[in-house]
Scaffold this motif. Structure first.
Motif, short mmCIF file in Angstrom:
data_model
loop_
_atom_site.label_atom_id
_atom_site.label_comp_id
_atom_site.label_asym_id
_atom_site.label_seq_id
_atom_site.Cartn_x
_atom_site.Cartn_y
_atom_site.Cartn_z
N UNK A 1 0.82 -1.21 0.00
CA UNK A 1 0.00 0.00 0.00
C UNK A 1 0.85 1.26 0.00
N UNK A 2 1.94 1.25 0.79
CA UNK A 2 2.79 2.44 0.93
C UNK A 2 3.86 2.54 -0.16
N UNK A 3 4.02 1.49 -0.94
CA UNK A 3 5.03 1.52 -2.00
C UNK A 3 6.44 1.27 -1.51
N UNK A 4 6.56 0.52 -0.41
CA UNK A 4 7.87 0.18 0.14
C UNK A 4 8.25 -1.22 -0.36
N UNK A 5 9.52 -1.42 -0.66
CA UNK A 5 9.94 -2.71 -1.21
C UNK A 5 9.73 -3.84 -0.22
N UNK A 6 9.36 -4.99 -0.74
CA UNK A 6 9.17 -6.16 0.12
C UNK A 6 10.48 -6.58 0.78
N UNK A 7 11.57 -6.45 0.03
CA UNK A 7 12.87 -6.89 0.55
C UNK A 7 13.28 -6.06 1.77
N UNK A 8 13.08 -4.75 1.71
CA UNK A 8 13.46 -3.91 2.85
C UNK A 8 12.52 -4.13 4.03
N UNK A 9 11.25 -4.38 3.75
CA UNK A 9 10.30 -4.70 4.82
C UNK A 9 10.73 -5.97 5.54
N UNK A 10 11.12 -6.98 4.77
CA UNK A 10 11.56 -8.24 5.37
C UNK A 10 12.80 -8.02 6.23
N UNK A 11 13.74 -7.22 5.75
CA UNK A 11 14.97 -7.00 6.51
C UNK A 11 14.72 -6.14 7.74
N UNK A 12 13.76 -5.24 7.68
CA UNK A 12 13.41 -4.44 8.87
C UNK A 12 12.90 -5.36 9.98
N UNK A 13 12.06 -6.32 9.60
CA UNK A 13 11.55 -7.28 10.59
C UNK A 13 12.70 -8.17 11.08
N UNK A 14 13.58 -8.57 10.17
CA UNK A 14 14.72 -9.41 10.55
C UNK A 14 15.61 -8.70 11.57
N UNK A 15 15.90 -7.42 11.33
CA UNK A 15 16.75 -6.66 12.25
C UNK A 15 16.04 -6.43 13.58
N UNK A 16 14.72 -6.25 13.56
CA UNK A 16 13.98 -6.10 14.81
C UNK A 16 14.07 -7.35 15.65
N UNK A 17 14.01 -8.52 14.98
CA UNK A 17 14.15 -9.79 15.68
C UNK A 17 15.52 -9.91 16.33
N UNK A 18 16.57 -9.51 15.60
CA UNK A 18 17.93 -9.60 16.14
C UNK A 18 18.18 -8.58 17.24
#
Length: 434
Positions: free
Chosen positions: A371-388
């Motif tokens: 919806x916001x036009x943000x890349x899926x890859x960066x969204x995935x890595x944002x969640x990955x870094x939050x987990x770490x």
């Protein structure tokens, strides 16, 4: 800084419970029911979800055990002993342990956790006067980079054919995640700053926690000699290990030749198992190393089902979705990766599994990204870094290092709190500006 770390350590020693108590308290807190679900509903969600991560749990146990086996092999022990001699002072020891752990965790989290702790023990054995608690905390602090590295479960998952969200986002290669510019920048900044922070936290001489080097000696396996039975000869023979090792290497060569740099969780596990078999030489040594390594996985084995139960409550009741949606509601195209990172950091307290957390948050975050036009890859890595990120104060993943070191979570978390603060700033900078 010494005053702050002393205060933080005192706080953790007094109030941080055993990791099992931690997960039990989280279970009760989530079970209170902050949604429309009734208490009975939450109990049912918990029970239904309790065994929901068995396959993933086994993968994680294999990563940990195989990493421990490889790191305890004669080849790596000799390497660690040689590297440990490079530490000439307590300060250089802290820097060296942190750097080695960061690099090792970037390669593979299980290997990094284990080799970092073993390396810290080796340095403590050789170098008197170094603070043992800070040394182990430094080894654990390297874990901060794992989800941005070669063993990151989220980037490896979305790079694998047939992953759960393939129809929506397709296959996203590691060149867009692990090897992206912003991710490599975050990793590089952490590799530079975390060792310096750990060095800065060194306590005064009178506050230094020193352990007796005699307590840090690793047990060794003695080969049988003399008139052996046929069974004993096979157990002490190199032939079987060489044949199995060759079989594994041929398969790995075929895999990478036909599928490229496809470094998924199962391939990482196979690499570590095969190298462990080869480097230990005989089946007897390999099995002894496995027996010793399994001891470090006990906490994970018993606690993962409880976290799966928490995840069942979080997902089925909609609580995880509410948390994620709260951050999505205040996001725009520029801030979304940042808030996805913060949301993942909070959810990680309740679902401390990269794969499990991805299953919880991906449906909401990927729709928001579209919806916001943000890349899926960066969204995935944002969640990955939050987990770490919040693993630095979530004691669950410190269990392997603590088991190897013979310490408790409260012994190192006072130091890890400051690593959490620093890494949060660095990761936020990378996600927002690049």
């Amino acid at each position: 800084m010494k005053t702050l770390t002393r205060f933080s350590n005192t706080l953790m020693e007094r109030y941080l419970p055993d990791p099992y108590i931690f997960v039990a308290i989280l279970t009760l807190l989530v079970g209170v029911g902050l949604t429309d679900s009734s208490p009975l509903d939450m109990v049912v969600y918990w029970g239904d979800g309790f065994w929901g991560l068995l396959a993933f749990t086994m993968q994680m146990v294999i990563v940990l055990v195989a990493g421990h086996v490889l790191a305890s092999s004669p080849v790596f022990k000799k390497l660690l002993s040689t590297m440990a001699r490079g530490a000439k002072s307590p300060g250089s020891a802290i820097l060296l342990v942190t750097f080695v752990s960061l690099i090792a965790c970037w390669i593979n989290w299980g290997f990094g956790l284990v080799i970092g702790a073993l390396f810290a023990k080796e340095i403590a054995r050789q170098l008197p006067g170094v603070d043992y608690r800070l040394l182990i905390a430094s080894a654990y602090s390297g874990f901060i980079v794992w989800h941005g590295g070669l063993g990151g479960s989220i980037p490896l998952s979305i790079a694998t054919e047939g992953h759960p969200f393939a129809e929506q986002i397709g296959i996203i290669t590691t060149s867009e995640t692990i090897f992206s510019t912003y991710n490599l920048l975050i990793v590089a900044l952490l590799i530079i700053t975390v060792p310096l922070l750990n060095r800065w936290m060194m306590p005064k001489k009178e506050d230094t926690f020193i352990v007796d080097p005699a307590l840090l000696v690793e047990p060794t396996v003695v080969d049988e000699i003399g008139d052996l039975t046929p069974a004993a000869k096979m157990e002490n023979s190199y032939v079987l290990s060489i044949l199995i090792g060759a079989l594994g290497l041929v398969y790995l060569g075929y895999h990478f030749a036909t599928k490229g740099f496809d470094l998924n969780l199962n391939i990482v596990n196979l690499i570590f198992v095969i190298l462990g078999i080869i480097f230990h030489g005989t089946p007897k040594r390999f099995l002894a190393a496995v027996t010793n390594a399994v001891k470090t996985a006990g906490g994970i084995i018993i606690q993962f089902p409880f976290y799966a139960g928490i995840m069942g409550m979080m997902v089925t009741s909609g609580l995880a979705g509410l948390m994620s949606e709260a951050f999505v509601s205040i996001s725009n195209e520029n801030t979304f990766p940042l808030f996805a990172f913060y949301a993942a950091g909070i959810v990680n307290f309740f679902v401390p599994s990269g794969g499990g957390q991805w299953a919880v948050q991906a449906p909401i975050m990927l729709d928001a990204a579209q919806t916001l036009g943000v890349s899926y890859s960066k969204t995935a890595m944002a969640i990955a870094w939050g987990d770490a990120w919040t693993n630095m104060i979530q004691p669950f993943w410190a269990l392997p290092a603590l088991a190897i070191a013979g310490l408790k979570a409260k012994d190192i978390m006072g130091y890890c709190l400051f690593v959490l603060i620093l890494s949060g700033i660095v990761i936020s900078f990378g996600l927002y500006f690049f």
